[in-house]
Scaffold this active site. Structure first.
Site, PDB file in Angstrom:
ATOM      1  N   TYR A 148       1.028  -0.871   0.087  1.00 33.63           N
ATOM      2  CA  TYR A 148       0.273   0.061   0.133  1.00 33.63           C
ATOM      3  C   TYR A 148       0.823   1.138  -0.002  1.00 33.63           C
ATOM      4  O   TYR A 148       2.464   0.859   0.795  1.00 33.63           O
ATOM      5  CB  TYR A 148      -0.873  -0.330   1.363  1.00 33.63           C
ATOM      6  CG  TYR A 148      -1.624  -1.442   1.065  1.00 33.63           C
ATOM      7  CD1 TYR A 148      -2.932  -2.012   0.627  1.00 33.63           C
ATOM      8  CD2 TYR A 148      -1.153  -2.209   2.930  1.00 33.63           C
ATOM      9  CE1 TYR A 148      -3.198  -2.668   0.745  1.00 33.63           C
ATOM     10  CE2 TYR A 148      -1.401  -3.009   2.730  1.00 33.63           C
ATOM     11  CZ  TYR A 148      -3.181  -3.327   2.414  1.00 33.63           C
ATOM     12  OH  TYR A 148      -3.614  -4.812   1.346  1.00 33.63           O
ATOM     13  N   ARG A 166       1.749   3.060   3.360  1.00 32.02           N
ATOM     14  CA  ARG A 166       2.488   1.929   4.797  1.00 32.02           C
ATOM     15  C   ARG A 166       2.741   0.696   4.501  1.00 32.02           C
ATOM     16  O   ARG A 166       3.183   0.139   3.397  1.00 32.02           O
ATOM     17  CB  ARG A 166       0.926   1.532   5.720  1.00 32.02           C
ATOM     18  CG  ARG A 166       0.071   0.840   4.969  1.00 32.02           C
ATOM     19  CD  ARG A 166      -0.986   1.073   5.465  1.00 32.02           C
ATOM     20  NE  ARG A 166      -1.423   0.085   5.309  1.00 32.02           N
ATOM     21  CZ  ARG A 166      -2.748   0.382   4.589  1.00 32.02           C
ATOM     22  NH1 ARG A 166      -2.864   1.451   3.657  1.00 32.02           N
ATOM     23  NH2 ARG A 166      -4.175   0.158   3.765  1.00 32.02           N
ATOM     24  N   CYS A 199       3.442 -21.057  15.212  1.00 29.96           N
ATOM     25  CA  CYS A 199       2.445 -21.313  14.844  1.00 29.96           C
ATOM     26  C   CYS A 199       2.416 -22.249  13.379  1.00 29.96           C
ATOM     27  O   CYS A 199       3.154 -22.183  12.448  1.00 29.96           O
ATOM     28  CB  CYS A 199       1.716 -20.628  14.457  1.00 29.96           C
ATOM     29  SG  CYS A 199       2.725 -19.331  15.672  1.00 29.96           S
ATOM     30  N   ARG A 254       4.039 -17.316   7.364  1.00 28.16           N
ATOM     31  CA  ARG A 254       4.815 -16.744   6.519  1.00 28.16           C
ATOM     32  C   ARG A 254       6.413 -17.585   6.895  1.00 28.16           C
ATOM     33  O   ARG A 254       7.430 -17.789   6.976  1.00 28.16           O
ATOM     34  CB  ARG A 254       5.752 -14.924   7.429  1.00 28.16           C
ATOM     35  CG  ARG A 254       4.550 -13.797   6.678  1.00 28.16           C
ATOM     36  CD  ARG A 254       5.969 -12.304   6.378  1.00 28.16           C
ATOM     37  NE  ARG A 254       4.671 -11.566   6.296  1.00 28.16           N
ATOM     38  CZ  ARG A 254       3.762 -11.397   7.371  1.00 28.16           C
ATOM     39  NH1 ARG A 254       4.019 -10.941   9.065  1.00 28.16           N
ATOM     40  NH2 ARG A 254       2.839 -10.200   7.108  1.00 28.16           N
ATOM     41  N   ASP A 273      -7.127 -11.732   3.818  1.00 23.87           N
ATOM     42  CA  ASP A 273      -5.992 -11.357   3.160  1.00 23.87           C
ATOM     43  C   ASP A 273      -5.961 -12.398   1.267  1.00 23.87           C
ATOM     44  O   ASP A 273      -5.787 -13.497   1.163  1.00 23.87           O
ATOM     45  CB  ASP A 273      -4.871 -11.560   3.495  1.00 23.87           C
ATOM     46  CG  ASP A 273      -3.708 -10.392   3.513  1.00 23.87           C
ATOM     47  OD1 ASP A 273      -4.302  -9.556   2.920  1.00 23.87           O
ATOM     48  OD2 ASP A 273      -3.727 -10.038   4.882  1.00 23.87           O
ATOM     49  N   LYS A 304      -6.054  -7.326   2.636  1.00 24.90           N
ATOM     50  CA  LYS A 304      -7.090  -7.548   2.830  1.00 24.90           C
ATOM     51  C   LYS A 304      -8.765  -7.098   2.615  1.00 24.90           C
ATOM     52  O   LYS A 304      -9.126  -5.695   2.081  1.00 24.90           O
ATOM     53  CB  LYS A 304      -6.861  -7.113   5.224  1.00 24.90           C
ATOM     54  CG  LYS A 304      -5.944  -8.027   4.878  1.00 24.90           C
ATOM     55  CD  LYS A 304      -5.755  -6.756   6.374  1.00 24.90           C
ATOM     56  CE  LYS A 304      -4.475  -7.136   7.228  1.00 24.90           C
ATOM     57  NZ  LYS A 304      -3.594  -6.908   6.518  1.00 24.90           N
TER      58      LYS A 304
HETATM   59  S1  SF4 Z   1       5.021 -15.055  12.718  1.00 26.11           S
HETATM   60 FE1  SF4 Z   1       3.681 -17.084  12.304  1.00 26.11          FE
HETATM   61  S2  SF4 Z   1       5.272 -18.313  13.774  1.00 26.11           S
HETATM   62 FE2  SF4 Z   1       5.731 -16.555  14.475  1.00 26.11          FE
HETATM   63  S3  SF4 Z   1       4.123 -15.968  15.688  1.00 26.11           S
HETATM   64 FE3  SF4 Z   1       3.388 -14.979  14.148  1.00 26.11          FE
HETATM   65  S4  SF4 Z   1       1.489 -16.735  12.852  1.00 26.11           S
HETATM   66 FE4  SF4 Z   1       3.145 -17.336  14.080  1.00 26.11          FE
END
Ligand code: SF4
Length: 404
Positions: free
Chosen positions: A145, A148, A161, A166, A363, A370
């Site tokens: 954008y 930003r 996670c 990413r 997204d 978004k």
């Molecule tokens: S960058 Fe990815 S792995 Fe790290 S906290 Fe955020 S969602 Fe979880």
């Protein structure tokens, strides 16, 4: 610098009038009772570790679980949880593991423990679904954008996670934490683009950087005249709340206007410790918003989502975004249909306070940004009225005619 008052909401208290606790200092805070799951975990697996060590975020990082063999010391791994081919590194803080194994239902388990389903590629999945790499003029910057930028300052997280957008960037080794040259090139880019008024610092997790490195970045960005606001995206309050202390909060409060987006997935993450971390940040004057990814088998029920949003508000975090899960490779076991998100939004709007309702967004793959999604409230229109469906499914009309 003004001294921060530690006033924390005690979620364990049964007395509604006695729910706010006062603390004089960080040492006092460290003596604060742990949540019951962490307490039992500490006693069983780390009997010789003191509360002070447990509450030290560096101890948490040093003792994080990073391999299957370590993980199997704590829990019996299911067949589907054993995979030789990890797209995303394995790392879980002892604190977060204590929440995972303390709960029978295992909602959090799915978010952090790898599974063989991560090796399955499904329809529509891509390494870089948001096409961020195509919008990266210099390493670490995503400029989509005009006003930003996203500034990816590290590839390291304290807990990874399994559904991370990413995932392609995450790495234990590839961190640019110590690579100031890359940071400086990114900062130079921001400095040279006077239309950039908003910088979102993300990663990886920026709060895994030392205070010194984080302050280096914040002070450089704050000195750029055209940058109006700075935002930080982090999951630390949920997985490593020990990181948020008075020293960090005092340092951050020097760089207002500073906003934070906190990543939470499930109400079980809102422990007294994480609520205290949020309140420490809020007491430092930082507006807090939450980001939640809609995850199959984790939070894809109306009651779970409502409870999460209510607990966030109690911790002074405004629910901000509910994301449809991005189609990264091996994420089909996390993705619900979009209709599920709309059903959850219908189950929130009108059924709880407006403050508890996030925006549900996709997204857009390919870099479309978004796009908000709403249940179909606008049902029909004619030359005089529009017809609207309320949260109970009843139809109301609203006069919609311009007088000549
Ligand atoms: S960058 Fe990815 S792995 Fe790290 S906290 Fe955020 S969602 Fe979880």
């Amino acid at each position: 610098m003004e001294k921060i008052n530690f006033k924390f909401f005690d979620q364990n208290s049964e007395d509604p009038l006695g729910k706010i606790k006062d603390f004089e200092s960080i040492e006092d805070m460290n003596r604060y009772e742990l949540n019951e799951l962490s307490k039992a975990f500490l006693k069983k697996y780390f009997p010789d570790v003191s509360l002070n060590q447990w509450n030290d975020w560096k101890w948490q990082l040093k003792n994080s679980i990073t391999s299957y063999s370590e993980l199997s010391n704590f829990l019996d791994l299911e067949d589907e949880e054993l995979s030789n081919n990890l797209n995303i590194p394995l790392r879980i803080t002892p604190y977060y593991l204590s929440l995972i194994i303390g709960k029978n239902k295992g909602h959090l388990r799915k978010t952090a423990i790898p599974s063989i389903f991560e090796t399955l590629e499904s329809f529509g999945e891509e390494e870089d679904p948001l096409a961020e790499d195509n919008s990266s003029p210099v390493p670490g910057i995503v400029h989509r954008y005009p006003d930003r930028v996203l500034f990816l300052v590290t590839t390291f997280c304290s807990t990874y996670c399994r559904y991370c957008t990413r995932s392609r960037l995450l790495s234990e080794e590839k961190t640019i934490d110590s690579d100031k040259n890359k940071w400086d090139a990114a900062l130079e880019y921001i400095r040279n683009n006077s239309n950039i008024r908003d910088v979102l610092i993300s990663g990886g997790d920026p709060l895994t950087l030392s205070n010194q490195n984080l302050e280096y970045l914040l002070s450089k960005i704050r000195h750029i005249e055209h940058v109006e606001i700075i935002r930080i995206g982090t999951k630390v309050p949920a997985v490593l709340p020990q990181r948020v202390d008075a020293e960090l909060a005092n340092m951050l409060s020097k760089y207002h206007p500073l906003f934070m987006s906190l990543h939470f997935s499930h109400p079980d993450e809102l422990t007294p410790e994480s609520a205290r971390a949020c309140e420490t940040l809020a007491n430092a004057g930082i507006p807090l918003g939450s980001q939640t990814v809609l995850l199959k088998g984790v939070n894809d029920e109306i009651d779970t989502m409502k409870k999460l949003m209510h607990k966030l508000l109690m911790a002074r975090v405004k629910p901000y975004y509910l994301y449809q899960c991005d189609p990264i490779p091996g994420s089909s076991h996390f993705r619900t249909l979009v209709e599920k998100g709309l059903e959850i939004m219908s189950g929130l709007r009108g059924h709880t306070s407006g403050y508890a309702i996030p925006s549900f967004v996709i997204d857009a793959p390919g870099g479309g940004g978004k796009i908000p999604l709403l249940p179909k409230y606008l049902q029909d229109k004619d030359e005089n009225y529009i017809y609207l469906k309320n949260y109970r499914g009843k139809i109301y009309r609203y006069p919609n005619k311009e007088e000549k």
